[in-house]
Scaffold this motif. Sequence first.
Motif, PDB file in Angstrom:
ATOM      1  N   PHE A 133     -34.313 -52.525 -55.422  1.00  0.00           N
ATOM      2  CA  PHE A 133     -34.493 -52.141 -54.024  1.00  0.00           C
ATOM      3  C   PHE A 133     -33.471 -51.079 -53.616  1.00  0.00           C
ATOM      4  CE2 PHE A 133     -37.087 -55.952 -53.569  1.00  0.00           C
ATOM      5  CZ  PHE A 133     -38.037 -55.526 -52.661  1.00  0.00           C
ATOM      6  N   LEU A 134     -32.220 -51.243 -54.049  1.00  0.00           N
ATOM      7  CA  LEU A 134     -31.178 -50.276 -53.698  1.00  0.00           C
ATOM      8  C   LEU A 134     -31.453 -48.910 -54.324  1.00  0.00           C
ATOM      9  CD1 LEU A 134     -27.960 -52.486 -53.992  1.00  0.00           C
ATOM     10  CD2 LEU A 134     -28.971 -51.539 -51.894  1.00  0.00           C
ATOM     11  N   LYS A 135     -31.826 -48.892 -55.602  1.00  0.00           N
ATOM     12  CA  LYS A 135     -32.071 -47.626 -56.291  1.00  0.00           C
ATOM     13  C   LYS A 135     -33.270 -46.886 -55.693  1.00  0.00           C
ATOM     14  CE  LYS A 135     -29.945 -48.398 -60.804  1.00  0.00           C
ATOM     15  NZ  LYS A 135     -30.156 -48.628 -62.250  1.00  0.00           N
ATOM     16  N   ILE A 136     -34.331 -47.622 -55.416  1.00  0.00           N
ATOM     17  CA  ILE A 136     -35.517 -46.979 -54.837  1.00  0.00           C
ATOM     18  C   ILE A 136     -35.184 -46.417 -53.458  1.00  0.00           C
ATOM     19  CG2 ILE A 136     -37.842 -47.396 -53.931  1.00  0.00           C
ATOM     20  CD1 ILE A 136     -38.231 -49.420 -56.193  1.00  0.00           C
ATOM     21  N   TYR A 137     -34.433 -47.184 -52.673  1.00  0.00           N
ATOM     22  CA  TYR A 137     -34.099 -46.719 -51.319  1.00  0.00           C
ATOM     23  C   TYR A 137     -33.176 -45.498 -51.366  1.00  0.00           C
ATOM     24  CZ  TYR A 137     -32.347 -46.524 -46.562  1.00  0.00           C
ATOM     25  OH  TYR A 137     -32.015 -46.096 -45.309  1.00  0.00           O
ATOM     26  N   HIS A 138     -32.183 -45.523 -52.245  1.00  0.00           N
ATOM     27  CA  HIS A 138     -31.220 -44.408 -52.302  1.00  0.00           C
ATOM     28  C   HIS A 138     -31.851 -43.121 -52.839  1.00  0.00           C
ATOM     29  CE1 HIS A 138     -27.817 -46.566 -50.883  1.00  0.00           C
ATOM     30  NE2 HIS A 138     -27.713 -47.376 -51.929  1.00  0.00           N
ATOM     31  N   THR A 139     -32.783 -43.250 -53.775  1.00  0.00           N
ATOM     32  CA  THR A 139     -33.361 -42.048 -54.393  1.00  0.00           C
ATOM     33  C   THR A 139     -34.667 -41.597 -53.745  1.00  0.00           C
ATOM     34  OG1 THR A 139     -34.491 -43.420 -56.060  1.00  0.00           O
ATOM     35  CG2 THR A 139     -32.310 -42.544 -56.622  1.00  0.00           C
ATOM     36  N   GLU A 140     -35.450 -42.560 -53.220  1.00  0.00           N
ATOM     37  CA  GLU A 140     -36.776 -42.216 -52.698  1.00  0.00           C
ATOM     38  C   GLU A 140     -36.971 -42.597 -51.234  1.00  0.00           C
ATOM     39  OE1 GLU A 140     -39.847 -43.455 -55.684  1.00  0.00           O
ATOM     40  OE2 GLU A 140     -38.072 -44.104 -56.795  1.00  0.00           O
ATOM     41  N   ARG A 141     -35.972 -43.253 -50.677  1.00  0.00           N
ATOM     42  CA  ARG A 141     -36.029 -43.720 -49.279  1.00  0.00           C
ATOM     43  C   ARG A 141     -37.203 -44.680 -49.073  1.00  0.00           C
ATOM     44  NH1 ARG A 141     -31.025 -43.539 -47.733  1.00  0.00           N
ATOM     45  NH2 ARG A 141     -30.085 -41.496 -48.041  1.00  0.00           N
ATOM     46  N   LEU A 142     -37.555 -44.921 -47.836  1.00  0.00           N
ATOM     47  CA  LEU A 142     -38.582 -45.915 -47.537  1.00  0.00           C
ATOM     48  C   LEU A 142     -39.938 -45.556 -48.128  1.00  0.00           C
ATOM     49  CD1 LEU A 142     -37.789 -46.862 -43.824  1.00  0.00           C
ATOM     50  CD2 LEU A 142     -37.440 -48.272 -45.865  1.00  0.00           C
ATOM     51  N   PHE A 143     -40.194 -44.246 -48.258  1.00  0.00           N
ATOM     52  CA  PHE A 143     -41.468 -43.805 -48.814  1.00  0.00           C
ATOM     53  C   PHE A 143     -41.675 -44.369 -50.216  1.00  0.00           C
ATOM     54  CE2 PHE A 143     -43.706 -40.728 -51.530  1.00  0.00           C
ATOM     55  CZ  PHE A 143     -44.950 -40.738 -50.917  1.00  0.00           C
ATOM     56  N   GLY A 144     -40.576 -44.522 -50.960  1.00  0.00           N
ATOM     57  CA  GLY A 144     -40.687 -45.015 -52.327  1.00  0.00           C
ATOM     58  C   GLY A 144     -41.314 -46.387 -52.428  1.00  0.00           C
ATOM     59  N   PHE A 145     -41.089 -47.221 -51.420  1.00  0.00           N
ATOM     60  CA  PHE A 145     -41.642 -48.574 -51.444  1.00  0.00           C
ATOM     61  C   PHE A 145     -43.134 -48.610 -51.138  1.00  0.00           C
ATOM     62  CE2 PHE A 145     -37.127 -49.326 -50.339  1.00  0.00           C
ATOM     63  CZ  PHE A 145     -36.786 -50.138 -51.414  1.00  0.00           C
TER      64      PHE A 145
END
Length: 282
Positions: free
Chosen positions: A61-73
């Motif tokens: 969750f941290l890596k996706i948020y830091h690299t892709e922000r909310l869009f990544g989820f």
Amino acid sequence: MSSKTGGRGFGREAVQQILAGGSAGLIEICLMHPLDVVKTRFQIQRGSADPNNYKSLGDSFLKIYHTERLFGFYKGILPPILVETPKRAVKFFAFEQYKKLLGYVSLSPGLAFAVAGLGSGLTEAIVVNPFEVVKVGLQANRDTSAKQPTTLNYARHIIKTKGLGLQGLNKGLTATLGRHGIFNMVYFGFYFNVKNIIPVNKDPTLEFWRKFGIGLLSGITASVINIPFDVAKSRIQGPQPVPGEIKYITCFKTMATIYQEEGLASQDYEAWTRWCGDAFGL
């Protein structure tokens, strides 16, 4: 007169089942899609030495948020939204129809529920597989640039380069059949059998928690059992380890390869993320 009444009753029942299943599925996918993205990322990553690999649920969750922000989820959310209503409609409607057909066969109620669940899962899988192929491809994309492929463009790319067959938009169909067939067989069989064992509570609140608990336990049990099919599906439909070289082709061969190279531990995180998304499906 009676035939007309029966026809109207069947139509009304079908509409109710389609609306109930479709609306429940739409709410579920909107709430649970971030976990589905994490699940897919875990399933397609290979090798523990890669620093970009996710090490835990929190780390992902941290890596996706830091690299892709909310869009990544929410990558790849459009395909499941488009298919979720018809998928749920097919699942519950087919389950009821298979259950009625099995009423003419001398099966025990418990076995009839499980077989009807298997039939509904196999029927559902045929509908959802093309959407799964597109969804997994979009979810696997870690590109942080602004130019992300749209759902329609990515689907067109698959059809143009690979076609509609088992190497294209229906890639991984066998694994999807196994995933949905096994899940629904265990889920419906377990749910209805346990629900009949535990007495109904007159208190509405306690009765809600009774159904919720049975549904949760049914989802966990079914998810743990069908995880190997789900992992195989993601590996087949996701990016191959070496570009231009197809390693994961068939369902059971993919399972054998994963077991030989990574063992059972590679599927631990899928157990947690998968049941979180599926356990609330009813």
